[in-house]
Design a protein around this motif. Structure first.
Motif, PDB file in Angstrom:
ATOM      1  N   SER A 178       0.771  -1.246  -0.009  1.00  0.00           N
ATOM      2  CA  SER A 178       0.123   0.000  -0.043  1.00  0.00           C
ATOM      3  C   SER A 178       0.887   1.381  -0.118  1.00  0.00           C
ATOM      4  N   THR A 179       0.319   2.262  -0.819  1.00  0.00           N
ATOM      5  CA  THR A 179       0.986   3.444  -0.773  1.00  0.00           C
ATOM      6  C   THR A 179       0.163   4.689  -0.821  1.00  0.00           C
ATOM      7  N   GLU A 180       0.521   5.733  -0.347  1.00  0.00           N
ATOM      8  CA  GLU A 180      -0.324   6.823  -0.476  1.00  0.00           C
ATOM      9  C   GLU A 180       0.585   8.146  -1.143  1.00  0.00           C
ATOM     10  N   HIS A 181      -0.134   8.938  -1.670  1.00  0.00           N
ATOM     11  CA  HIS A 181       0.685  10.252  -2.374  1.00  0.00           C
ATOM     12  C   HIS A 181      -0.064  11.192  -2.882  1.00  0.00           C
ATOM     13  N   ASP A 201      -5.245  13.763  -3.922  1.00  0.00           N
ATOM     14  CA  ASP A 201      -4.307  12.703  -3.000  1.00  0.00           C
ATOM     15  C   ASP A 201      -5.056  11.326  -3.470  1.00  0.00           C
ATOM     16  N   TYR A 202      -4.096  10.344  -3.453  1.00  0.00           N
ATOM     17  CA  TYR A 202      -4.436   9.286  -3.876  1.00  0.00           C
ATOM     18  C   TYR A 202      -3.901   7.805  -3.035  1.00  0.00           C
ATOM     19  N   PHE A 203      -4.645   6.990  -2.712  1.00  0.00           N
ATOM     20  CA  PHE A 203      -4.303   5.678  -1.913  1.00  0.00           C
ATOM     21  C   PHE A 203      -4.304   4.761  -2.579  1.00  0.00           C
ATOM     22  N   ASN A 204      -3.328   3.869  -2.801  1.00  0.00           N
ATOM     23  CA  ASN A 204      -3.064   2.528  -3.868  1.00  0.00           C
ATOM     24  C   ASN A 204      -2.782   1.397  -2.877  1.00  0.00           C
ATOM     25  N   GLN A 205      -3.500   0.309  -3.495  1.00  0.00           N
ATOM     26  CA  GLN A 205      -3.307  -0.733  -3.029  1.00  0.00           C
ATOM     27  C   GLN A 205      -3.019  -1.915  -4.078  1.00  0.00           C
ATOM     28  N   ARG A 226      -8.046   4.563  -4.807  1.00  0.00           N
ATOM     29  CA  ARG A 226      -9.093   5.516  -4.022  1.00  0.00           C
ATOM     30  C   ARG A 226      -8.645   7.112  -4.325  1.00  0.00           C
ATOM     31  N   LYS A 433      -5.435  -0.519   3.705  1.00  0.00           N
ATOM     32  CA  LYS A 433      -6.936  -0.351   4.248  1.00  0.00           C
ATOM     33  C   LYS A 433      -7.617  -1.624   3.877  1.00  0.00           C
ATOM     34  N   TYR A 437     -12.955   0.043   1.497  1.00  0.00           N
ATOM     35  CA  TYR A 437     -12.537   1.449   1.396  1.00  0.00           C
ATOM     36  C   TYR A 437     -12.454   1.506  -0.095  1.00  0.00           C
TER      37      TYR A 437
END
Length: 449
Positions: A178-181, A201-205, A226, A433, A437
């Motif tokens: 998982s990452t967020e940026h 804002d971007y959440f990657n899984q 997301r 997450k 989500y």
């Protein structure tokens, strides 16, 4: 140039491209991942003159100095370019330059250049990933319905037999779970002016990289996303939830929340050659992160392998401010790092009964990571129309080389769309997450709050 490039294709690659698709490799072939090949399928050996070194699997280790979140921006800070390629001397290097790179050198002769640095094979992975890829080699296969089975934990086809397998390696590339940026999508217009199309804002899984998963338990989903936009003001609050899968019947599911309508809707057009509304339509959705699913609109051919100059180890680039990342109509050549690497070349032509705005495509995939580092797109007349660069960087905490930002040049419109530009933002490896989500219900609930 193209003819000279094809002369560099290895005999092994041609043999791989001629085999039938669908079946896993034999135990003997898989065994090469522990001898001749790296655990992810690259050649361990140096090239003939040593300009591409032996792969040692050490990665980059700890890097001191400045960081953009988890990206160390002082990687190889003391190194200087060993070669500078411009429009004036490009004729000496055509066999190592993609058609798109050549076009940029010709189009912007006074400002665009390729600064070549010593090659570092910084790609590595944990032993658990190597073990998973070794299993994938002899178990992973493409089913009759187009989906995948027997794959998990890393590269599905380390010894690919056709173009589709190679592209699946990119889609299911090695990533943190998982990452967020944060990012900006920036458009450079024909007059050289710049517009920030959006900020988000971007959440990657990446479920195929889950530490507690297995091929037997895996649903086939390899990417969950997301995204929430924060700018410009009239788009602030808009959100997307994405789920990408190896299921050929449902490769991408997307929900979109529109502030003006105050509702969530399915968004099946967030794919393929639909203009990317997050970037004001300046690129297509399937140009994001090199390639996005579905990939069934083209017939794919594994052409072979060549030594080429590609953007690589671009940690320093991400240390530049947003303004310093650009120079005129293109990214700042003085900030970009290019290296000589072996790349797999995959070509696609529109499949029978299908349509796509870009009928012919060519991808260049790094042999060490399977990342698409460059691509070229051709119009219906066979003329080069688009060219893109993936600005890859080393991530010691993984450890490997990954990519996010894409620079997509429209050569005919004299424009540039830079997608998911990280400069001035943040990038972090974070805890996963819950699955829920990444659903339409979740973005609807958050919007209501």
């Amino acid at each position: 140039m193209i003819r000279s490039m094809w002369m560099a294709v290895t005999a092994a690659a041609l043999l791989a491209g001629s085999q039938l698709a669908g079946a896993a490799v034999s135990a003997d072939e898989a065994g090469k991942l522990k001898t001749t090949f790296t655990p992810l399928g690259a050649e361990r050996a140096a090239n003939k003159d040593g300009s591409i070194p032996v792969w040692d699997g050490k990665g980059v280790g700890t890097v001191a100095g400045a960081k953009l979140g988890d990206i160390p921006t002082d990687l190889f800070a003391a190194e200087k370019p060993s070669l500078q390629i411009t429009a004036a001397n490009m004729a000496q290097h055509l066999d190592k330059l993609s058609e798109g790179t050549q076009a940029l050198l010709k189009k912007y002769p006074d400002t665009f250049r390729v600064e070549v640095y010593p090659t570092h094979r910084t790609a590595a992975a944990p032993q658990a990933v190597y073990d998973a890829v070794f299993r994938n080699a002899s178990q992973c296969r493409i089913k009759d319905d187009g989906g995948l089975e027997g794959c998990f934990g890393g590269t599905p086809f380390p010894i690919p037999k056709d173009g589709r397998e190679a592209l699946m390696n990119h889609l299911m590339r090695l990533m943190p779970e998982s990452t967020e940026h944060g990012f900006n999508n920036v458009v450079v217009n024909a007059d050289g002016s710049r517009t920030i199309a959006s900020r988000a804002d971007y959440f990657n899984q990446y479920p195929h990289m889950a530490k507690d998963g297995s091929a037997e338990k895996w649903s086939g989903e390899y990417f969950l996303g997301r995204l929430q936009q924060t700018a410009p003001p009239f788009k602030a609050g808009e959100a997307l939830a994405l789920r990408d899968s190896t299921d050929a019947k449902s490769p991408r599911t997307v929900w979109q929340y529109l502030v003006g309508q105050r509702r969530v809707r399915r968004a099946p057009t967030v794919c393929c050659d639909t203009p990317d509304f997050v970037a004001s339509g300046a690129n297509y959705f399937d140009e994001v992160e090199g390639l996005s699913p579905p990939i069934d609109r083209h017939e794919w051919k594994l052409v072979g392998k060549a030594e080429m100059y590609v953007p690589y180890n671009n940690n320093r680039f991400y240390g530049a401010s947003l303004d310093d990342a650009f120079s005129g109509h293109h990214l700042n050549s003085g900030k970009l790092r290019w290296e000589l690497h072996r790349v797999w070349i995959v070509e696609g032509n529109v499949a029978a009964g299908k349509r796509h705005a870009v009928p012919k495509r060519r991808y260049y995939l790094d042999e060490d990571t399977w990342l698409i580092l460059m691509s070229d797109g051709f119009d219906a007349n066979g003329k080069l129309w688009r060219t893109a660069q993936g600005i890859a960087f080393a991530l010691p905490s993984l450890p490997s080389v990954i990519r996010k930002t894409d620079a997509v040049y429209n050569l005919q419109a004299n424009s540039l769309s830079v997608v998911q530009l990280l400069n001035g933002e943040y990038f972090r490896v974070v805890a996963p997450k819950p699955d829920a989500y990444f659903t339409g219900d979740a973005i609807a609930a958050d919007a209501a709050r």
